[in-house]
Every structure is written in C-alpha cells, then in structure tokens.
Design a protein around this motif. Structure first.
Motif, PDB file in Angstrom:
ATOM      1  N   GLY A  27       1.007  -1.347   0.008  1.00 48.38           N
ATOM      2  CA  GLY A  27       0.066   0.138  -0.204  1.00 48.38           C
ATOM      3  C   GLY A  27       0.805   1.401   0.094  1.00 48.38           C
ATOM      4  N   ARG A  28       1.848   1.179   0.777  1.00 49.97           N
ATOM      5  CA  ARG A  28       2.692   2.546   0.854  1.00 49.97           C
ATOM      6  C   ARG A  28       3.281   2.573  -0.442  1.00 49.97           C
ATOM      7  NH1 ARG A  28       1.544   6.177   3.483  1.00 49.97           N
ATOM      8  NH2 ARG A  28      -0.494   4.972   2.855  1.00 49.97           N
ATOM      9  N   LEU A  29       4.028   1.621  -1.216  1.00 50.03           N
ATOM     10  CA  LEU A  29       4.615   1.558  -2.428  1.00 50.03           C
ATOM     11  C   LEU A  29       3.602   2.231  -3.630  1.00 50.03           C
ATOM     12  CD1 LEU A  29       6.962  -1.481  -2.387  1.00 50.03           C
ATOM     13  CD2 LEU A  29       7.746   1.017  -2.613  1.00 50.03           C
ATOM     14  N   GLU A  30       2.346   1.771  -3.375  1.00 50.63           N
ATOM     15  CA  GLU A  30       1.412   2.081  -4.449  1.00 50.63           C
ATOM     16  C   GLU A  30       0.928   3.436  -4.334  1.00 50.63           C
ATOM     17  OE1 GLU A  30      -2.104  -0.300  -4.161  1.00 50.63           O
ATOM     18  OE2 GLU A  30      -2.258  -0.285  -6.266  1.00 50.63           O
ATOM     19  N   SER A  31       1.068   4.094  -2.931  1.00 50.93           N
ATOM     20  CA  SER A  31       0.802   5.499  -2.877  1.00 50.93           C
ATOM     21  C   SER A  31       1.514   6.433  -3.510  1.00 50.93           C
ATOM     22  CB  SER A  31       0.805   5.727  -1.442  1.00 50.93           C
ATOM     23  OG  SER A  31       1.886   5.808  -0.846  1.00 50.93           O
ATOM     24  N   ALA A  32       2.825   6.067  -4.187  1.00 52.50           N
ATOM     25  CA  ALA A  32       3.931   6.779  -4.590  1.00 52.50           C
ATOM     26  C   ALA A  32       3.367   7.163  -6.172  1.00 52.50           C
ATOM     27  CB  ALA A  32       5.325   6.357  -4.662  1.00 52.50           C
TER      28      ALA A  32
ATOM     29  N   LEU B  36       6.397  -4.032  -8.961  1.00 53.15           N
ATOM     30  CA  LEU B  36       7.784  -4.123  -9.145  1.00 53.15           C
ATOM     31  C   LEU B  36       8.423  -3.573  -9.986  1.00 53.15           C
ATOM     32  CD1 LEU B  36       8.477  -7.778  -7.732  1.00 53.15           C
ATOM     33  CD2 LEU B  36       9.477  -5.695  -6.652  1.00 53.15           C
ATOM     34  N   HIS B  37       7.714  -3.530 -11.362  1.00 51.42           N
ATOM     35  CA  HIS B  37       8.558  -3.125 -12.588  1.00 51.42           C
ATOM     36  C   HIS B  37       8.258  -1.686 -12.441  1.00 51.42           C
ATOM     37  CE1 HIS B  37       9.192  -2.547 -16.796  1.00 51.42           C
ATOM     38  NE2 HIS B  37       8.090  -1.493 -16.825  1.00 51.42           N
ATOM     39  N   ASN B  38       7.102  -1.129 -12.109  1.00 51.48           N
ATOM     40  CA  ASN B  38       7.182   0.581 -12.065  1.00 51.48           C
ATOM     41  C   ASN B  38       8.002   0.971 -10.931  1.00 51.48           C
ATOM     42  OD1 ASN B  38       5.070   0.610 -14.326  1.00 51.48           O
ATOM     43  ND2 ASN B  38       3.531   0.478 -12.867  1.00 51.48           N
ATOM     44  N   ALA B  39       8.220   0.423  -9.762  1.00 52.91           N
ATOM     45  CA  ALA B  39       8.895   0.801  -8.779  1.00 52.91           C
ATOM     46  C   ALA B  39      10.185   0.896  -9.089  1.00 52.91           C
ATOM     47  CB  ALA B  39       8.633   0.292  -7.542  1.00 52.91           C
TER      48      ALA B  39
ATOM     49  N   ARG C 112      15.040   6.219 -13.082  1.00 51.23           N
ATOM     50  CA  ARG C 112      14.680   7.728 -13.654  1.00 51.23           C
ATOM     51  C   ARG C 112      15.579   8.717 -12.777  1.00 51.23           C
ATOM     52  NH1 ARG C 112       9.670   5.896 -15.728  1.00 51.23           N
ATOM     53  NH2 ARG C 112       8.747   5.796 -13.553  1.00 51.23           N
ATOM     54  N   ILE C 113      15.878   8.208 -11.527  1.00 52.58           N
ATOM     55  CA  ILE C 113      16.619   9.230 -10.752  1.00 52.58           C
ATOM     56  C   ILE C 113      18.202   8.959 -10.697  1.00 52.58           C
ATOM     57  CG2 ILE C 113      14.653   9.943  -9.164  1.00 52.58           C
ATOM     58  CD1 ILE C 113      16.154   8.294  -6.928  1.00 52.58           C
ATOM     59  N   ARG C 114      18.611   8.041 -11.440  1.00 51.04           N
ATOM     60  CA  ARG C 114      20.056   7.763 -11.845  1.00 51.04           C
ATOM     61  C   ARG C 114      20.874   8.878 -12.077  1.00 51.04           C
ATOM     62  NH1 ARG C 114      21.156   2.934 -15.479  1.00 51.04           N
ATOM     63  NH2 ARG C 114      19.330   4.215 -16.723  1.00 51.04           N
ATOM     64  N   ASN C 115      21.980   9.131 -11.389  1.00 53.26           N
ATOM     65  CA  ASN C 115      22.924  10.302 -11.874  1.00 53.26           C
ATOM     66  C   ASN C 115      23.593  10.035 -13.032  1.00 53.26           C
ATOM     67  OD1 ASN C 115      22.209  12.014  -9.608  1.00 53.26           O
ATOM     68  ND2 ASN C 115      23.772  10.668  -8.297  1.00 53.26           N
ATOM     69  N   ASN C 116      24.442  10.902 -13.699  1.00 54.88           N
ATOM     70  CA  ASN C 116      25.055  10.632 -14.782  1.00 54.88           C
ATOM     71  C   ASN C 116      26.210   9.702 -14.803  1.00 54.88           C
ATOM     72  OD1 ASN C 116      23.597  12.477 -16.305  1.00 54.88           O
ATOM     73  ND2 ASN C 116      25.119  14.131 -15.530  1.00 54.88           N
ATOM     74  N   ASP C 117      26.644   9.275 -13.536  1.00 56.92           N
ATOM     75  CA  ASP C 117      27.860   8.494 -13.207  1.00 56.92           C
ATOM     76  C   ASP C 117      27.189   6.734 -13.077  1.00 56.92           C
ATOM     77  OD1 ASP C 117      26.746   8.317 -10.810  1.00 56.92           O
ATOM     78  OD2 ASP C 117      28.567   9.225  -9.882  1.00 56.92           O
ATOM     79  N   GLY C 118      25.657   6.736 -13.272  1.00 54.73           N
ATOM     80  CA  GLY C 118      24.982   5.455 -13.061  1.00 54.73           C
ATOM     81  C   GLY C 118      24.729   5.307 -11.585  1.00 54.73           C
ATOM     82  N   GLY C 119      25.261   6.070 -10.650  1.00 55.36           N
ATOM     83  CA  GLY C 119      24.846   5.654  -9.347  1.00 55.36           C
ATOM     84  C   GLY C 119      23.389   6.334  -8.772  1.00 55.36           C
TER      85      GLY C 119
ATOM     86  N   PRO D 164       2.936   5.598 -10.132  1.00 57.24           N
ATOM     87  CA  PRO D 164       3.712   4.679 -11.261  1.00 57.24           C
ATOM     88  C   PRO D 164       4.990   5.178 -11.573  1.00 57.24           C
ATOM     89  CG  PRO D 164       2.349   5.870 -12.621  1.00 57.24           C
ATOM     90  CD  PRO D 164       1.902   6.221 -11.062  1.00 57.24           C
ATOM     91  N   ASP D 165       5.493   6.713 -11.461  1.00 58.52           N
ATOM     92  CA  ASP D 165       6.633   7.189 -11.762  1.00 58.52           C
ATOM     93  C   ASP D 165       7.367   7.892 -10.766  1.00 58.52           C
ATOM     94  OD1 ASP D 165       4.983   9.455 -11.329  1.00 58.52           O
ATOM     95  OD2 ASP D 165       5.422  10.350 -13.331  1.00 58.52           O
ATOM     96  N   GLN D 166       7.295   7.658  -9.693  1.00 60.69           N
ATOM     97  CA  GLN D 166       7.942   8.397  -8.371  1.00 60.69           C
ATOM     98  C   GLN D 166       8.554   7.386  -7.463  1.00 60.69           C
ATOM     99  OE1 GLN D 166       4.992  11.196  -6.838  1.00 60.69           O
ATOM    100  NE2 GLN D 166       5.062  12.393  -8.552  1.00 60.69           N
ATOM    101  N   VAL D 167       9.544   7.965  -6.944  1.00 63.41           N
ATOM    102  CA  VAL D 167      10.339   7.161  -5.853  1.00 63.41           C
ATOM    103  C   VAL D 167       9.463   7.505  -4.519  1.00 63.41           C
ATOM    104  CG1 VAL D 167      12.380   7.211  -4.276  1.00 63.41           C
ATOM    105  CG2 VAL D 167      12.395   7.169  -6.713  1.00 63.41           C
TER     106      VAL D 167
END
Length: 418
Positions: free
Chosen positions: A63-68, A98-101, A107-114, A70-73
């Motif tokens: 429920g907590r994860l679903e409240s975010a 799982l897939h959307n999370a 989507r929030i990865r930095n340019n160095d991949g981290g 589909p495209d947000q952390v």
C-alpha cells in the motif's frame, strides 16, 4: 538496516536469530516505518518462509509503495524505496508494483550511473538559497517567484518536507521556509506563515525544544534553533515556549563550546545555527544575556583553537579543511572581532572559489544518520549566506568624526575596508 542491506548483497548472511515478530514499525517518520516493515518481512521470510510474513505487513508494504504513483520514488526516499522493493520481491515476486517501482529508481540515476539517497531536496534548497539571495540583494521579483513556489508546496498540516513528492513534514524544512517567506514578503504570505507557526507550535515539546519529525520524539538543538529563528518575528505570541527553548539551547552546549551535530556533519554548522538563534532573543534578562554571551565566546573559542594551518576548518578537529565547515565558522568568528583568525579563514574561502563562481566541498549532511551524503548546490547557498553575514558584521558603524581621520589603506583581508 545496515546488516540487512549487506545480507541482500551477499556480503554476509541475514541474521536469523532476530525474531521478526518483535519488530515494530509504527510511530516513526514515514520512511523509517516503511524501512522497518521491509526489514521485518525480510527477516521473517529468512527465518520461517512465506508463512512467517503476515498479511498485514505485506498489505502495508504494498500500500505504501502503491501510494507513490507509477513514476515516482516513494516519498522521495530512494533508500526506503529500495529496501521495500527487496521485501516485496521476497514475499510477492509477481507483484505488478515491482516493474514501475524499479523504473522510478532508474529515472533518478545520476550521470555516473549511481543512485542518490533521495530523489530531490528542492524545497529546502530553494528556501535556503532564497535567504542567501535576498541578503545579497536579489531582485524582489525573483524572491516572489521563489516564494510563490515554496508557499504552494505547503502541506495540509502547515509544514513542509524536503522535496515536492513527500508528505512527511518536519521542523527543519518548515523553519527555513518560514524564514525565507518572511524575508520575501511577510504580507503576501501572511496566511501561509500563520499555518506554519501553528505547525511549529504543535510540534514543540512543552518543556522546550523541538524534534525533527514527530511531536514527542527526542528534541535536538539544531532543530530547536531553526524553530526559534523561524518564530522569533512573533516572539510575544510564543514567548513562554521560546523562553524554554532558549534554556534548552543553552543547556545543550558542551563544555568545549560545541553542540550535537544532528543532521549535519560539521560541528561549525551546528554552532552557527544555534548562535544565530540566540541572537534573536529580545531583551533578555541580564543573567540570560550574560549566559548567551558566554555561550558565544565558548563556541568562538573552540573554533579559534581548531582552525587548520591553511586557514580553513574541517568538520571535526584534525580533519582536512572544507568549504562548508569554513563558511559556517567565519560568521561566528566575525562577531568576536578576532581579525587574525577571520583573515586566515577568508583567505581560505576566497581561494577556493571555482572559475564559474561556485564552490565545491565535502558532504555536510547526514542521512540516514550517521552516513554522509552530498547535495552539491547547498555549498553555494551556505557560502553566499556566510559572505552576506560577514559583510554585515564587518561593516563599520556610521559616525561623524569631530576632526579629519587619516586615510587607512584598503584591500587587506585582515583589516577589511568599509
């Protein structure tokens, strides 16, 4: 949490002696609750398999994860989001969440991949930068543009969180937002400020002091200082509470002049913020004024003793100098009139400016405590704030001399010209 994360990466086996049924996750900040629920599920599954994970825990996690969305952390907290995904994969490996999370994390990865610890900190950074820009003479139109953005992100309870995607408010972000909105235009944001004051008043401990996230949690000097500064413009409306907070701050000072670091790595950061709050105390009784003066001298003395040979300060004594620690130390030193120490510190700070005008420093923030994380733009905001405070502190008083005064050479760092 750390041992659980290490077990997930295969560095060490999960601790099977932990009784998952003893783990309680209610009554904490939102991301702590989700992380603890995930840890409970992971330990329960390791000890007793799928049957050891309760339906209530699984439903809470999903429920907590679903409240975010589909495209947000979730709540802008990548760490809690990631731990929750591991737990979800363990107990519900076929969950469509799982897939959307996972995609949200990508989507929030930095340019160095981290991956960063949090997805953003735009509310706190905007308010802090707004304070510095206002003090530096930024156009009113810019301050209003920033103020309108901040005011529009106020939560229903009257507070703010660190990012636009979180619903978890806290004293730290609310305090700095109040400071900035008062500077930007008190009349324009009157109703917003009134709700924020109500929020802060409700968060306070009746004995004095403020926690970070939830009323009744442990009070911290750094959070209390931010709240005192935010409420200082309405001191008479909150006098009984603020008087207790001043006592809390004075009692929190250690024998060496320092304070608990709280959410910052640098000792000078906590000193700077707490002494700024004490400067807002109006017409204090003589005995308390003396205590405030003594607290200031003790902290300034500590900073003078711990200055590095290169003129800067590290986050702890003996550590390599960094820009943020130095920026927080200098306004404190300036108030004591120690021109030699101040001059050496200014020399360090001026010598470390990048060619684009910005600054680079070691990480200053903790999260989760005591793990440091870096948010580079904060360095520029802290340095600009320091320069504006130094400009005010070093400005000579306006006098009308009875006779001509010999001209003094200008340009010296140790003896700043008017």
């Amino acid at each position: 949490m750390l041992s659980t994360l290490l077990s997930l990466t295969g560095v060490m086996p999960i601790e099977t002696n932990t009784d998952a049924h003893t783990l309680r996750y209610q009554g904490y900040a939102a991301w702590t609750e989700l992380s603890l629920c995930a840890i409970k599920i992971l330990h329960g599954h390791a000890r007793g398999g799928h049957a050891a994970v309760s339906t209530a825990d699984r439903n809470y996690l999903a429920g907590r994860l679903e409240s975010a969305g589909p495209d947000q952390v979730w709540e802008g907290n990548a760490l809690a989001h990631l731990i929750a995904l591991h737990a979800l994969h363990t107990c519900q490996p076929d969950s469509p969440l799982l897939h959307n999370a996972i995609a949200a994390l990508c989507r929030i990865r930095n340019n160095d991949g981290g991956l960063p610890f949090i997805s953003g900190q735009e509310i706190f950074v905007t308010a802090l930068a707004g304070k510095a820009l206002a003090a530096a003479g930024a156009p009113q139109s810019l301050l209003i543009q920033m103020g309108d953005r901040i005011s529009g992100l106020q939560q229903r309870d009257g507070g703010w969180g660190y990012t636009e995607t979180t619903s978890q408010t806290d004293v730290d972000d609310t305090g700095v937002c109040v400071e900035f909105l008062r500077i930007a235009d008190t009349a324009r944001y009157r109703q917003v400020l009134a709700r924020a004051e109500q929020y802060l008043g409700a968060m306070a401990d009746p004995r004095g002091g403020f926690p970070t996230y939830l009323r009744g949690h442990q009070c911290e000097a750094d959070m209390t200082a931010g709240a005192v500064t935010a409420l200082s413009a309405s001191w008479q409306d909150h006098a009984p509470l603020l008087d207790k907070c001043v006592e809390f701050l004075l009692s929190a000072q250690r024998d060496d002049g320092t304070f608990e670091n709280s959410w910052t790595r640098s000792r000078s950061s906590a000193i700077h913020r707490i002494l700024d709050a004490l400067r807002h105390v109006p017409q204090a009784p003589a005995d308390r004024s003396a205590r405030i003066a003594n607290a200031t001298l003790a902290s300034a003395g500590y900073l003078a003793k711990t200055q590095n040979p290169d003129g800067g300060w590290g986050y702890h004594p003996g550590k390599e100098s960094d820009v943020v620690s130095t920026a927080h130390a200098l306004p404190v030193i300036a108030r004591t009139g120690d021109r030699h120490t101040l001059g050496r510190g200014l020399h360090y700070l001026l010598g470390h400016q990048n060619t684009d005008g910005g600054y680079t420093s070691a990480p200053d923030q903790f999260g989760p405590r005591p793990l440091p994380f870096d948010y580079p733009v904060l360095t520029d905001a802290h340095v600009l704030n320091a320069f504006t405070q130094l400009h005010d502190a070093l400005r000579p008083p306006i006098t009308t001399p009875k006779q001509p005064v010999p001209a003094r050479p200008t340009g010296s760092i140790e003896e700043p010209a008017p």
